[in-house]
Motif scaffolding. Structure first.
Motif, short mmCIF file in Angstrom:
data_model
loop_
_atom_site.label_atom_id
_atom_site.label_comp_id
_atom_site.label_asym_id
_atom_site.label_seq_id
_atom_site.Cartn_x
_atom_site.Cartn_y
_atom_site.Cartn_z
N ARG A 119 0.92 -1.38 -0.13
CA ARG A 119 -0.07 -0.02 -0.10
C ARG A 119 0.89 1.21 0.00
O ARG A 119 0.46 2.29 -0.52
CB ARG A 119 -0.93 -0.10 1.22
CG ARG A 119 -1.99 -1.08 0.99
CD ARG A 119 -2.92 -1.08 2.31
NE ARG A 119 -3.81 -0.10 2.48
CZ ARG A 119 -5.02 0.02 2.05
NH1 ARG A 119 -5.53 -1.25 1.49
NH2 ARG A 119 -5.68 1.04 2.01
N ILE A 120 1.93 1.39 0.73
CA ILE A 120 3.08 2.33 0.73
C ILE A 120 3.45 2.64 -0.69
O ILE A 120 3.53 3.71 -1.13
CB ILE A 120 4.00 2.23 1.58
CG1 ILE A 120 3.50 2.29 3.19
CG2 ILE A 120 5.15 3.09 1.50
CD1 ILE A 120 4.42 1.61 4.35
N ALA A 121 3.81 1.42 -1.25
CA ALA A 121 4.35 1.18 -2.67
C ALA A 121 3.81 1.95 -3.54
O ALA A 121 4.12 2.64 -4.68
CB ALA A 121 4.90 0.06 -3.09
N ILE A 122 2.13 1.71 -3.66
CA ILE A 122 1.44 2.00 -4.57
C ILE A 122 1.38 3.64 -4.67
O ILE A 122 1.15 4.20 -5.96
CB ILE A 122 0.03 1.61 -4.04
CG1 ILE A 122 -0.06 0.29 -4.81
CG2 ILE A 122 -1.17 2.48 -5.12
CD1 ILE A 122 -1.57 -0.55 -4.31
N TYR A 123 1.62 4.47 -3.66
CA TYR A 123 1.53 5.90 -3.81
C TYR A 123 2.28 6.58 -4.93
O TYR A 123 2.07 7.50 -5.31
CB TYR A 123 1.73 6.45 -2.32
CG TYR A 123 0.63 6.46 -1.36
CD1 TYR A 123 -0.46 7.12 -1.40
CD2 TYR A 123 0.62 5.46 -0.25
CE1 TYR A 123 -1.57 6.90 -0.73
CE2 TYR A 123 -0.37 5.24 0.57
CZ TYR A 123 -1.63 5.89 0.36
OH TYR A 123 -2.62 6.04 1.21
N ASN A 124 3.58 6.06 -4.88
CA ASN A 124 4.55 6.32 -5.73
C ASN A 124 5.11 5.76 -6.80
O ASN A 124 6.17 5.78 -7.64
CB ASN A 124 5.74 7.07 -5.00
CG ASN A 124 5.56 8.34 -4.14
OD1 ASN A 124 4.92 9.15 -4.37
ND2 ASN A 124 5.95 8.15 -2.70
N ALA A 125 4.27 4.75 -7.08
CA ALA A 125 4.80 3.56 -7.97
C ALA A 125 4.31 4.16 -9.48
O ALA A 125 3.52 5.05 -9.69
CB ALA A 125 3.80 2.27 -7.73
N SER A 126 5.20 3.60 -10.43
CA SER A 126 5.39 3.90 -11.63
C SER A 126 3.91 3.30 -12.17
O SER A 126 3.38 2.32 -11.71
CB SER A 126 6.28 3.49 -12.49
OG SER A 126 6.61 1.96 -12.35
N LYS A 127 3.68 3.64 -13.44
CA LYS A 127 2.40 3.02 -14.09
C LYS A 127 2.18 1.62 -14.26
O LYS A 127 1.54 0.71 -14.19
CB LYS A 127 2.06 3.92 -15.32
CG LYS A 127 0.56 3.76 -16.03
CD LYS A 127 0.50 4.36 -17.22
CE LYS A 127 -1.04 4.24 -17.77
NZ LYS A 127 -1.20 4.95 -18.90
N SER A 128 3.83 1.37 -14.59
CA SER A 128 3.95 -0.01 -15.01
C SER A 128 3.94 -1.07 -13.85
O SER A 128 3.74 -2.32 -13.93
CB SER A 128 5.38 -0.37 -15.55
OG SER A 128 6.28 0.27 -15.01
N LEU A 129 4.53 -0.46 -12.90
CA LEU A 129 4.47 -1.28 -11.40
C LEU A 129 2.97 -1.37 -10.72
O LEU A 129 3.09 -2.49 -10.05
CB LEU A 129 5.57 -0.89 -10.56
CG LEU A 129 5.76 -1.33 -9.26
CD1 LEU A 129 6.24 -2.66 -9.45
CD2 LEU A 129 6.83 -0.60 -8.37
N LYS A 130 2.11 -0.43 -10.81
CA LYS A 130 0.98 -0.35 -10.02
C LYS A 130 0.15 -1.75 -10.36
O LYS A 130 -0.27 -2.37 -9.37
CB LYS A 130 0.13 0.68 -10.24
CG LYS A 130 0.49 2.10 -9.60
CD LYS A 130 -0.33 3.09 -9.88
CE LYS A 130 0.17 4.30 -8.77
NZ LYS A 130 -0.95 5.48 -8.83
N PRO A 131 0.07 -2.21 -11.60
CA PRO A 131 -0.73 -3.44 -11.66
C PRO A 131 -0.44 -4.69 -11.15
O PRO A 131 -1.16 -5.48 -10.42
CB PRO A 131 -0.81 -3.54 -13.05
CG PRO A 131 -0.45 -2.18 -13.81
CD PRO A 131 0.43 -1.67 -12.68
N GLN A 132 1.28 -4.81 -10.98
CA GLN A 132 1.59 -6.03 -10.21
C GLN A 132 1.30 -5.70 -8.65
O GLN A 132 0.92 -6.74 -7.86
CB GLN A 132 3.19 -5.78 -10.27
CG GLN A 132 3.67 -6.09 -11.81
CD GLN A 132 5.16 -6.09 -11.76
OE1 GLN A 132 5.85 -6.53 -11.19
NE2 GLN A 132 5.86 -5.40 -12.96
#
Length: 318
Positions: A119-132
């Motif tokens: 959940r922390i990672a999602i805030y600043n994740a790139s568009k390509s990483l969010k789906p994972q």
């Protein structure tokens, strides 16, 4: 002349003495330099051994060493707590470690770490990483739902759908969704997801799950078709028994007691200690007005399974 001969060696020694001193000094200096070099190399190696890089985390991941990935990522995040790559590897390792735990509490602790860091990672994740990350969150909530006294199926559905909508492809998403919808009491949505999963990979357990959801939706005829397929084709006795028990209950609901009795007797041929089969036979006798035989079957069920809810309920009524 004698005095001169005596003095000459002394003068020679004096002339030679500065070179000896210089040689000793150079030798000592060289030793000090070498010592300093060895010391610096030792310090550098020590520092490097304590330093964690993303490449070292990836290397551990490539060998499926999830414990090392967990420890390295955790250490890396002490200095850079919002590094998305480290957060992603950390939550992935937590998830896989949770699957390896025999203790439920340990598994839940790892799943909680997985969820928090994802959940922390999602805030600043790139568009390509969010789906994972959505996919991993959905899986984590799904498994948390199976081992927790609280319900997380709604969150499993939420993040699995987000992953799917974001274009993430994984063969197990439809099955996870089907099971989560079933836990939420949404049979038609569950059937839709299970049917999609069936197109990817047909299995006896999926056929049984679809049949169960059709029963929940009151679509008994549709359920029968999937149960027949399992009973006739499956090599798994446990799946066959579950299918026969469900089919027997459907026949009772349809009023076809003879067909229901056949299914329960077929179960007892495979497993004479099936409490559910004895309970079902008791229900048939009850429907036929033979309460004495019904009570006898329910008592048999309780001898096999002392906390059988159905048998306890029926015996308390009669």
């Amino acid at each position: 002349m004698k005095d001169r001969l005596k003095l000459e060696p002394t003068n020679y020694a004096k002339r030679k003495n500065p070179w000896i001193k210089r040689g000793i000094f150079i030798f000592i200096a060289a030793l000090l330099i070498l010592g300093a070099l060895f010391s610096s190399q030792f310090i550098i190696k020590k520092i490097q051994s304590k330093h964690v890089s993303i490449s070292s985390i990836k290397k551990a991941w490539s060998t499926y060493d999830y414990q090392s990935v967990y420890e390295l990522s955790k250490k890396f995040l002490e200095e850079k707590p919002y590094n998305n790559t480290a957060l992603a590897y950390y939550c992935y390792s937590c998830f896989f470690l949770s699957q390896a735990q025999s203790d439920t509490q340990s598994a839940q602790n790892y799943l909680d770490e997985c969820i928090n860091n994802a959940r922390i990672a999602i805030y600043n994740a790139s568009k390509s990483l969010k789906p994972q990350l959505y996919y991993m969150l959905g899986r984590a909530y799904f498994y948390k739902n199976t081992i927790s006294s609280h319900y997380y199926a709604d969150l499993a559905v939420k993040y699995l759908l987000l992953a799917k909508e974001a274009g993430y492809e994984a063969d197990d998403i439809p099955e996870y969704l089907g099971l989560s919808y079933a836990a939420l009491g949404m049979p038609m949505d569950s059937i839709s997801s299970f049917t999609e999963a069936l197109l990817i990979r047909e299995s006896d357990s999926l056929l049984l799950a679809i049949a169960e959801q059709y029963c929940e939706a009151g679509e008994n005829n549709a359920a029968k078709q999937y149960l027949f397929r399992n009973i006739n084709n499956s090599k798994n006795d446990e799946i066959i028994i579950k299918s026969q028990l469900l089919l027997g209950n459907i026949y009772i609901a349809d009023g076809d007691y003879e067909a229901a009795l056949d299914e329960f007797n077929n179960v007892l041929k495979k497993n004479e200690n099936s409490a559910d089969a004895h309970y079902g036979i008791g229900v048939i006798y009850e429907k036929q007005g033979n309460i004495v035989k019904a009570r006898s079957e329910w008592r048999k069920a309780l001898k096999i399974q002392v906390n059988h809810a159905g048998a306890l309920q029926k015996l308390s009524e009669y």
